[in-house]
Design a protein around this motif. Structure first.
Motif, PDB file in Angstrom:
ATOM      1  N   LEU A 115      79.731 -25.904  27.990  1.00 16.17           N
ATOM      2  CA  LEU A 115      80.179 -27.221  28.446  1.00 16.17           C
ATOM      3  C   LEU A 115      81.488 -27.607  27.768  1.00 16.17           C
ATOM      4  N   GLY A 116      81.622 -27.213  26.490  1.00 14.58           N
ATOM      5  CA  GLY A 116      82.848 -27.516  25.763  1.00 14.58           C
ATOM      6  C   GLY A 116      84.056 -26.897  26.437  1.00 14.58           C
ATOM      7  N   LYS A 117      83.892 -25.656  26.931  1.00 18.07           N
ATOM      8  CA  LYS A 117      85.022 -25.003  27.587  1.00 18.07           C
ATOM      9  C   LYS A 117      85.321 -25.636  28.945  1.00 18.07           C
ATOM     10  N   TRP A 118      84.261 -26.065  29.639  1.00 13.35           N
ATOM     11  CA  TRP A 118      84.491 -26.809  30.887  1.00 13.35           C
ATOM     12  C   TRP A 118      85.318 -28.052  30.594  1.00 13.35           C
ATOM     13  N   THR A 119      84.894 -28.822  29.571  1.00 13.60           N
ATOM     14  CA  THR A 119      85.659 -30.013  29.200  1.00 13.60           C
ATOM     15  C   THR A 119      87.105 -29.638  28.963  1.00 13.60           C
ATOM     16  N   PHE A 120      87.284 -28.574  28.163  1.00 13.22           N
ATOM     17  CA  PHE A 120      88.639 -28.183  27.786  1.00 13.22           C
ATOM     18  C   PHE A 120      89.499 -27.894  29.004  1.00 13.22           C
ATOM     19  N   TRP A 121      89.030 -26.992  29.876  1.00 15.91           N
ATOM     20  CA  TRP A 121      89.885 -26.575  30.999  1.00 15.91           C
ATOM     21  C   TRP A 121      90.170 -27.728  31.942  1.00 15.91           C
ATOM     22  N   ILE A 122      89.125 -28.527  32.218  1.00 19.38           N
ATOM     23  CA  ILE A 122      89.338 -29.627  33.166  1.00 19.38           C
ATOM     24  C   ILE A 122      90.258 -30.678  32.566  1.00 19.38           C
ATOM     25  N   PHE A 123      90.047 -31.012  31.290  1.00 17.73           N
ATOM     26  CA  PHE A 123      90.847 -32.058  30.669  1.00 17.73           C
ATOM     27  C   PHE A 123      92.300 -31.619  30.535  1.00 17.73           C
ATOM     28  N   VAL A 124      92.505 -30.373  30.076  1.00 14.89           N
ATOM     29  CA  VAL A 124      93.886 -29.920  29.856  1.00 14.89           C
ATOM     30  C   VAL A 124      94.629 -29.791  31.189  1.00 14.89           C
ATOM     31  N   PHE A 166      86.169 -35.965  30.255  1.00 17.38           N
ATOM     32  CA  PHE A 166      85.542 -36.846  29.269  1.00 17.38           C
ATOM     33  C   PHE A 166      84.050 -36.991  29.549  1.00 17.38           C
ATOM     34  N   LEU A 167      83.685 -37.156  30.830  1.00 18.27           N
ATOM     35  CA  LEU A 167      82.267 -37.321  31.159  1.00 18.27           C
ATOM     36  C   LEU A 167      81.479 -36.066  30.783  1.00 18.27           C
ATOM     37  N   ILE A 168      82.084 -34.886  31.005  1.00 11.67           N
ATOM     38  CA  ILE A 168      81.384 -33.654  30.618  1.00 11.67           C
ATOM     39  C   ILE A 168      81.174 -33.626  29.108  1.00 11.67           C
ATOM     40  N   LEU A 169      82.179 -34.093  28.359  1.00 12.49           N
ATOM     41  CA  LEU A 169      82.038 -34.151  26.906  1.00 12.49           C
ATOM     42  C   LEU A 169      80.855 -35.040  26.517  1.00 12.49           C
ATOM     43  N   VAL A 170      80.771 -36.211  27.171  1.00  9.03           N
ATOM     44  CA  VAL A 170      79.667 -37.125  26.852  1.00  9.03           C
ATOM     45  C   VAL A 170      78.334 -36.467  27.201  1.00  9.03           C
ATOM     46  N   TYR A 171      78.294 -35.813  28.377  1.00  8.06           N
ATOM     47  CA  TYR A 171      77.066 -35.123  28.757  1.00  8.06           C
ATOM     48  C   TYR A 171      76.736 -34.016  27.751  1.00  8.06           C
ATOM     49  N   ASN A 172      77.786 -33.362  27.271  1.00  9.16           N
ATOM     50  CA  ASN A 172      77.600 -32.287  26.297  1.00  9.16           C
ATOM     51  C   ASN A 172      76.936 -32.811  25.022  1.00  9.16           C
ATOM     52  N   ILE A 173      77.328 -34.019  24.621  1.00 11.42           N
ATOM     53  CA  ILE A 173      76.730 -34.605  23.419  1.00 11.42           C
ATOM     54  C   ILE A 173      75.231 -34.783  23.630  1.00 11.42           C
ATOM     55  N   TYR A 174      74.866 -35.309  24.824  1.00  9.66           N
ATOM     56  CA  TYR A 174      73.451 -35.483  25.133  1.00  9.66           C
ATOM     57  C   TYR A 174      72.746 -34.132  25.229  1.00  9.66           C
ATOM     58  N   TYR A 175      73.374 -33.196  25.984  1.00 10.86           N
ATOM     59  CA  TYR A 175      72.758 -31.892  26.227  1.00 10.86           C
ATOM     60  C   TYR A 175      72.529 -31.152  24.910  1.00 10.86           C
ATOM     61  N   SER A 176      73.542 -31.177  24.054  1.00  7.81           N
ATOM     62  CA  SER A 176      73.424 -30.444  22.794  1.00  7.81           C
ATOM     63  C   SER A 176      72.390 -31.071  21.878  1.00  7.81           C
ATOM     64  N   PHE A 177      72.279 -32.396  21.935  1.00  9.56           N
ATOM     65  CA  PHE A 177      71.260 -33.083  21.148  1.00  9.56           C
ATOM     66  C   PHE A 177      69.865 -32.619  21.558  1.00  9.56           C
ATOM     67  N   ARG A 178      69.696 -32.401  22.866  1.00 11.07           N
ATOM     68  CA  ARG A 178      68.393 -31.967  23.354  1.00 11.07           C
ATOM     69  C   ARG A 178      68.158 -30.471  23.122  1.00 11.07           C
ATOM     70  N   TYR A 179      69.154 -29.647  23.438  1.00  6.52           N
ATOM     71  CA  TYR A 179      68.868 -28.220  23.583  1.00  6.52           C
ATOM     72  C   TYR A 179      69.542 -27.294  22.583  1.00  6.52           C
ATOM     73  N   SER A 180      70.571 -27.758  21.867  1.00  4.00           N
ATOM     74  CA  SER A 180      71.268 -26.837  20.971  1.00  4.00           C
ATOM     75  C   SER A 180      70.350 -26.413  19.825  1.00  4.00           C
ATOM     76  N   PRO A 181      70.409 -25.118  19.443  1.00  9.37           N
ATOM     77  CA  PRO A 181      69.617 -24.704  18.282  1.00  9.37           C
ATOM     78  C   PRO A 181      70.131 -25.399  17.025  1.00  9.37           C
ATOM     79  N   ARG A 182      69.204 -25.762  16.129  1.00  8.91           N
ATOM     80  CA  ARG A 182      69.621 -26.467  14.905  1.00  8.91           C
ATOM     81  C   ARG A 182      70.251 -25.481  13.938  1.00  8.91           C
ATOM     82  N   GLU A 183      71.155 -26.000  13.133  1.00  6.07           N
ATOM     83  CA  GLU A 183      71.834 -25.161  12.149  1.00  6.07           C
ATOM     84  C   GLU A 183      70.884 -24.765  11.034  1.00  6.07           C
TER      85      GLU A 183
END
Lengths: 107, 647
Positions: free
Chosen positions: B446-455, B504-521
């Motif tokens: 999702l981060g890369k999607w944000t990047f390419w679309i935003f840039v 920007f919206l993808i970034l916000v969604y990414n924050i939610y998505y990662s909170f739910r599904y990203s593996p913890r450090e």
């Protein structure tokens, strides 16, 4: 560390404070006398007062604020010089910018 | 004053905003009550003096402000897409570009960077907190209340509409009689207190709170850039404070500093504003440079090229930044000598900046580059920022500036430097240090999607504006005619703006998505990075370091890891109790009083401002007699923490 410094400075009579205090009063009175009682021209008075003010600022820094006594005195002096640079740039720059070329306008 | 004068009425967009604000507030209050989180909110967050939590709150506030400023931008683009559009009227458009500019600079870029500085810098220098933790909380809350004061203007009383630069006489009482301009003055004044305190706090923190083994010339580049930024803040912000105070006197108490009549000097406002304003742009770009340095060095897996040149070029930039302010108003006509002088100093700044660009390129050279999201932002920064910089040199030529001045060429230039510099850095830094803050990474896909679309959106939005400017389109116009021939490029720009919004919206969604599904450090070092903040375990304990780390040179943590690989094991030292500061509710209460005082002054309700200021004074007295010396973290608690982490 800071405790040690404090006890050291409290252990002897604060001569430097006393001298600085005396000099500050003297310089202030001198400035007042120059301003109110002397016969110098306004321009001379201004110059004298500014010089007295600078001397007094130096006394403050040396006698009361212990600029030379800490181990970071080089940094302190550097900071003051930088501050003077900024102040001169801002004040002198503003006067220059705001007055230059204004004679071209009908002001 | 009648109620319909107090609330802004008559515009469906504003009613929509009223409803959404009310719903959000009710929703938040309901959620906090339903989940019984009020006490948690107060004891864990609102009273915190922990630099990591304050940093997170800064960043949350900044993202909210990015949303607000972004909505403003979308409204402007909607209005300008086609000629003679009737979506916004002239005054509403003026209000929107004013709040867009002010919010993006003061309430988005600065808190975003200060937030990241808060989180990262103490960790980078091996400190357990900042030098003045209480003051840090005061900084945050005064910034926050200043921002809120500025933001309520559009539903209560009306927004300022004289541009973010608020030039007089337009911003004076005769031409801007509404309270909007007062909101600008008081909001910035209150937020400015916080910024100045941050400047002092972090200057002392970086100079005095480093681990004893870390030399100045071994500090990470982000810490260096923060240090220089704090110096600029300390010297530049007092000018803004004074200028705002003088204009406040003009508007509220009838003085004549900047008025047209009675000996006032309108251009002096522009002069003072830019004496602060130009250093301000370096305040928002230098930390960005620092972040890119860290990220590029990490993902090129090389020590930063030209460390000393980087440091000295920043020192030179800091000095020169106070000598260029007139280039913002060459067209005032101060004369050939003044304009030439400031033209040359402006071009000189390109030299140290160019040095930095080459240093980044040489850091990349022969590096084994990993294309992670933070690295992508950093790589895109270099060419985009160069475009912004080169057009900046074009603008620096005073004679040519008479052509570019106040056109979209300028708009394109400063968006190119501020977005591809500051905003890219904020996104890069957010992705990079996210695991330090929230203990999990943002999703890379999702981060890369944000990047390419935003840039892509950014370049599509702002590159055409250079040509709009050369074609003569002035900035700050609310509409244009079909015969002007500006429509095609404006349509492109709007399409780009929409893409940026989607990013920007993808970034916000990414924050939610990662909170739910990203593996913890588990390791605390997800990027295989180089500086000391990555030596802390995951999650970072509130006292940061159980043992103070040792700094043996550049990239202290990298050296540590190399030594570990060579089989050097550190002897186990016994833990000692750690002294930490207590949380305090005083900063938020004090800032609420600042808000009340400011609100009173906006409407000239002097009883209210006096009450507010008495409240501020009272909280200061309470703080002065507060003998709470903090508390000690027990050895048992430290051992407990260390067992939970794998490091």
């Amino acid at each position: 560390m800071s405790n040690n410094e404090q006890t050291n400075s409290h252990s002897h009579f604060p001569w430097s404070h006393l001298i600085g205090f005396g000099l500050s009063i003297f310089l202030t009175l001198l400035a007042l006398w120059v301003g109110f009682a002397s016969d110098f021209s306004l321009r001379t008075i201004m110059i004298i007062v500014v010089i007295l003010a600078l001397i007094q600022a130096a006394i403050q820094l040396l006698m009361f604020m212990h600029i030379t006594e800490s181990d970071s005195s080089r940094i302190q002096v550097g900071t003051i010089l930088y501050a003077v640079f900024i102040a001169v740039a801002v004040v002198a720059g503003t006067i220059w910018v705001m007055s230059f070329g204004m004679h071209n306008m009908n002001m | 004053m009648k109620l319909d004068e107090f609330f802004v009425t008559g515009d469906p967009l504003i009613y929509g905003a009223d409803v959404s604000i009310a719903l959000t507030l009710i929703g938040a209050i309901f959620a906090l009550t339903y989940f019984k989180k009020w006490k948690w909110l107060w004891t864990e967050w609102l009273t915190t003096v922990d630099h990591k939590k304050l940093g997170i709150m800064y960043i949350i506030a900044a993202v909210l402000m990015l949303f607000r400023g972004g909505v403003d931008a979308m409204l402007m683009r909607a209005q300008l897409t086609v000629p003679d559009a009737g979506f916004l009227d002239a005054n509403h458009y003026n209000e929107i570009f004013t709040t867009h500019g002010t919010i993006m600079i003061i309430f988005m870029a600065m808190p975003f960077l200060i937030g990241l500085i808060n989180v990262v810098v103490p960790l980078q220098i091996g400190a357990r907190d900042v030098a003045y933790p209480f003051l840090n909380a005061v900084s945050f809350w005064t910034f926050f209340m200043g921002a809120m004061l500025f933001n309520i203007s559009f539903v209560i009383g009306g927004s300022p509409s004289a541009g973010w630069t608020s030039y007089v006489p337009l911003a004076g009482l005769e031409l801007s009689p509404s309270v909007g301009q007062n909101y600008y003055l008081l909001g910035l004044q209150i937020a400015g207190i916080g910024t100045l305190l941050t400047g002092i706090n972090f200057l002392v923190t970086i100079l005095k709170m480093r681990v004893p083994t870390m030399k100045l010339m071994h500090m990470p580049m982000f810490t260096w850039s923060s240090l220089i930024t704090m110096v600029i803040i300390i010297f530049a912000f007092p000018v803004l404070t004074v200028a705002l105070a003088l204009m406040t006197f003009d508007r509220l108490f009838g003085s004549h500093f900047f008025t047209m009549m009675d000996g006032g000097m309108p251009m002096l406002w522009a002069n003072l504003f830019w004496i602060w304003g130009h250093p301000e742009v370096y305040i928002v770009i230098l930390p960005a440079f620092g972040m890119f340095s860290e990220i590029i060095s990490t993902f090129a897996r090389k020590t930063l090229f030209g460390y000393k040149a980087m440091v000295y070029s920043m020192v030179v930039i800091a000095g020169l930044s106070f000598l260029v302010w007139v280039h913002h108003f060459f067209t005032m006509g101060a004369g050939g000598a003044v304009n030439s002088f400031f033209s040359i100093t402006t071009m000189l700044i390109a030299v140290p900046t160019g040095v930095k660009i080459f240093n980044w390129l040489f850091t990349l050279y022969k590096g084994r580059i990993r294309f992670t999201t933070p690295m992508l932002w950093s790589l895109a920064f270099i060419p985009n920022f160069v475009i912004g910089g080169v057009t900046g040199v074009m603008l620096a030529m005073a004679a040519a500036d008479y052509q570019y001045h106040n056109t979209y060429f300028l708009v394109a230039h400063f968006h190119y430097v501020l977005i591809s510099g500051t905003v890219y850095a904020c996104f890069a830094g957010l992705h990079f240090w996210y695991p330090k803050m929230f203990n999990h990474r943002l999703n890379e896909r999702l981060g890369k999607w944000t990047f390419w679309i935003f840039v892509a959106g950014f370049n599509l939005c702002f590159f055409p504006m250079y040509f709009l400017g050369l074609a003569g389109m002035p900035r700050r116009v609310y509409t244009y005619g079909a015969a002007d021939g500006w429509m095609n490029l404006n349509v492109l720009a709007t399409m780009g703006g929409v893409l940026m919004g989607i990013g920007f919206l993808i970034l916000v969604y990414n924050i939610y998505y990662s909170f739910r599904y990203s593996p913890r450090e588990t390791t605390g070092d997800p990027w295989d990075a180089r500086t000391l903040e990555w030596s802390t375990p995951a999650p970072v304990p509130h006292y940061n370091f159980a043992h103070l780390p040792e700094s043996k040179g550049h990239d202290a943590f990298w050296i540590m890891k190399q030594e570990r690989k060579q089989g050097k094991t550190q002897e186990k030292k016994p833990y000692k109790p750690i002294h930490m500061p207590s949380y305090s509710g005083v900063p938020i209460v004090m800032s609420v009083f600042f808000f009340i005082a400011g609100f009173g002054m906006v409407f000239s309700w002097h009883w209210m401002s006096i009450l507010g200021l008495i409240g501020v004074l009272a909280t200061m007295v309470i703080r002065s007699f507060d003998y709470d010396k903090g508390f000690y973290v027990s050895v048992e608690e430290i051992e407990e923490d260390q067992k939970r982490t794998t490091l």
